[in-house]
Enzyme design. Structure first.
Site, PDB file in Angstrom:
ATOM      1  N   GLY A  79       8.028  -6.283   0.566  1.00  0.00           N
ATOM      2  CA  GLY A  79       7.251  -5.310   1.314  1.00  0.00           C
ATOM      3  C   GLY A  79       5.775  -5.488   1.017  1.00  0.00           C
ATOM      4  N   CYS A  80       4.934  -4.943   1.889  1.00  0.00           N
ATOM      5  CA  CYS A  80       3.489  -5.126   1.712  1.00  0.00           C
ATOM      6  C   CYS A  80       2.958  -4.364   0.495  1.00  0.00           C
ATOM      7  CB  CYS A  80       2.751  -4.715   2.983  1.00  0.00           C
ATOM      8  SG  CYS A  80       3.186  -3.071   3.619  1.00  0.00           S
ATOM      9  N   TYR A  81       3.371  -3.108   0.328  1.00  0.00           N
ATOM     10  CA  TYR A  81       2.945  -2.365  -0.863  1.00  0.00           C
ATOM     11  C   TYR A  81       3.458  -3.024  -2.151  1.00  0.00           C
ATOM     12  CZ  TYR A  81       1.165   1.756   1.716  1.00  0.00           C
ATOM     13  OH  TYR A  81       0.448   2.617   2.507  1.00  0.00           O
TER      14      TYR A  81
END
Length: 345
Positions: free
Chosen positions: A145-147
């Site tokens: 995921g980006c986070y």
């Protein structure tokens, strides 16, 4: 050597970003480009920036259309990618840009996503300790995921060096609105987002929480517990994560030694850069690139390490991570198709 690559979910932000990167990759020929509700549309109507592919028609996202390629990138909502991947040949390199195959703990998946766990694939963050060997030759890859990408890059070196406490970790991250996808949502309209910031997923409810804990626990060699709060920033793309953790009381670490852990961890990484002292990350410095920039400081008063990390959520945080991992799996230069600078101003 050239590999044929199909991209599903091509009308969305993640699929469009994957096509942007793959269209200039020296070892890639783009095959099927698929979508669901937008099937039959011309790609240029939905992704007008992809000039070389603007004439292509979006096909239905089916196993038949995706099969027969060397690589398939699944840029689909969680739940949909596992179902599609199960229908594709084991000989095909399948890269899931969704969440379905990231978590190792089935109970954590069921708690945060509310469905059955589809299994765990090699995790597509090469910078994590030992991860490159798991990606080389892999036929199934789960893109982070980006986070989690920005959070793990921020804190991994401190945990790997044994400097940080495992149970007092706080991460606050601001993301552009593209992180929520391309479907229309009233709270993401320009008039609602521009000129203000807002938190969401407060109180440990964000789905990326167990993924961040999983990666930090791997680096630490013991369970790590975090408090994670995401915020929505008035920009289209980018993430700035500020992560703090208590420095172990008995570690005897001075600020220079603490910083050195991050410098040593990333000195040979092509896409992760520890900035010179006194310079702090900005999302503009990585716009449209696969690079991450970070800075580490020691808060002597609180006894905490503070790390800020900036990435582009659609590039290093999604499609760039997919291409970087694809390169490793195929035995290509890891930087192929990614060795370009950010856009400014």
């Amino acid at each position: 050597m050239t590999f044929s690559v199909a991209v599903s979910g091509a009308s969305g932000y993640a699929g469009g970003e994957a096509l942007r990167l793959l269209s200039s990759h020296p070892n890639v020929q783009i095959g099927a480009i698929t979508a669901h509700s937008n099937a039959g549309s011309r790609l240029g109507e939905l992704q007008p920036h992809l000039h070389s592919l603007s004439h292509r028609l979006l096909e239905e996202t089916t196993a038949e259309n995706l099969a027969g390629h060397d690589v398939v990138v699944l840029a689909l909502p969680h739940g949909a990618s596992a179902e599609m991947a199960a229908q594709l040949p084991e000989s095909t390199l399948v890269i899931d840009a969704g969440a379905d195959h990231r978590l190792e703990d089935a109970a954590a998946w069921e708690k945060f996503y509310g469905s059955s766990h589809a299994g765990t694939w090699p995790y597509g963050l090469p910078e994590l300790p030992g991860q490159r060997e798991k990606l080389r030759g892999a036929k199934r890859i789960a893109v982070p995921g980006c986070y989690p990408t920005s959070s793990l890059l921020a804190l991994m070196p401190g945990f790997a060096a044994g400097f940080l406490e495992n149970d007092d970790v706080v991460i606050v991250a601001a993301s552009g609105s593209s992180g929520a996808g391309k479907s229309v949502k009233p709270h993401l309209l320009g008039a609602e987002v521009m000129g203000g910031m807002s938190p969401y997923g407060v109180g440990g409810g964000h789905r990326h929480t167990p993924e961040i804990e999983q990666g930090l626990s791997l680096a630490a060699g013991a369970p790590v517990q975090i408090s994670f709060t995401p915020t929505l920033a008035p920009m289209s793309r980018g993430i700035l994560s500020t992560a703090t953790a208590k420095v172990k009381a008995g570690a005897g670490v001075d600020p220079a030694e603490l910083r050195e852990a991050w410098v040593n961890a990333y000195e040979n990484e092509p896409f992760v850069h520890v900035l010179p002292e006194g310079q702090w990350p900005t999302t503009k410095a990585v716009l449209g690139s696969n690079h991450a920039v970070l800075q580490v400081a020691y808060d002597e008063h609180a006894g905490r390490a503070i790390v800020s990390c900036a990435i582009d959520n659609l590039t290093k945080g999604t499609a760039g991570g997919a291409v970087q991992s694809m390169n490793l799996a195929l035995g290509l230069d890891e930087t192929a198709g990614l060795d370009f600078q950010a856009v400014a101003p």
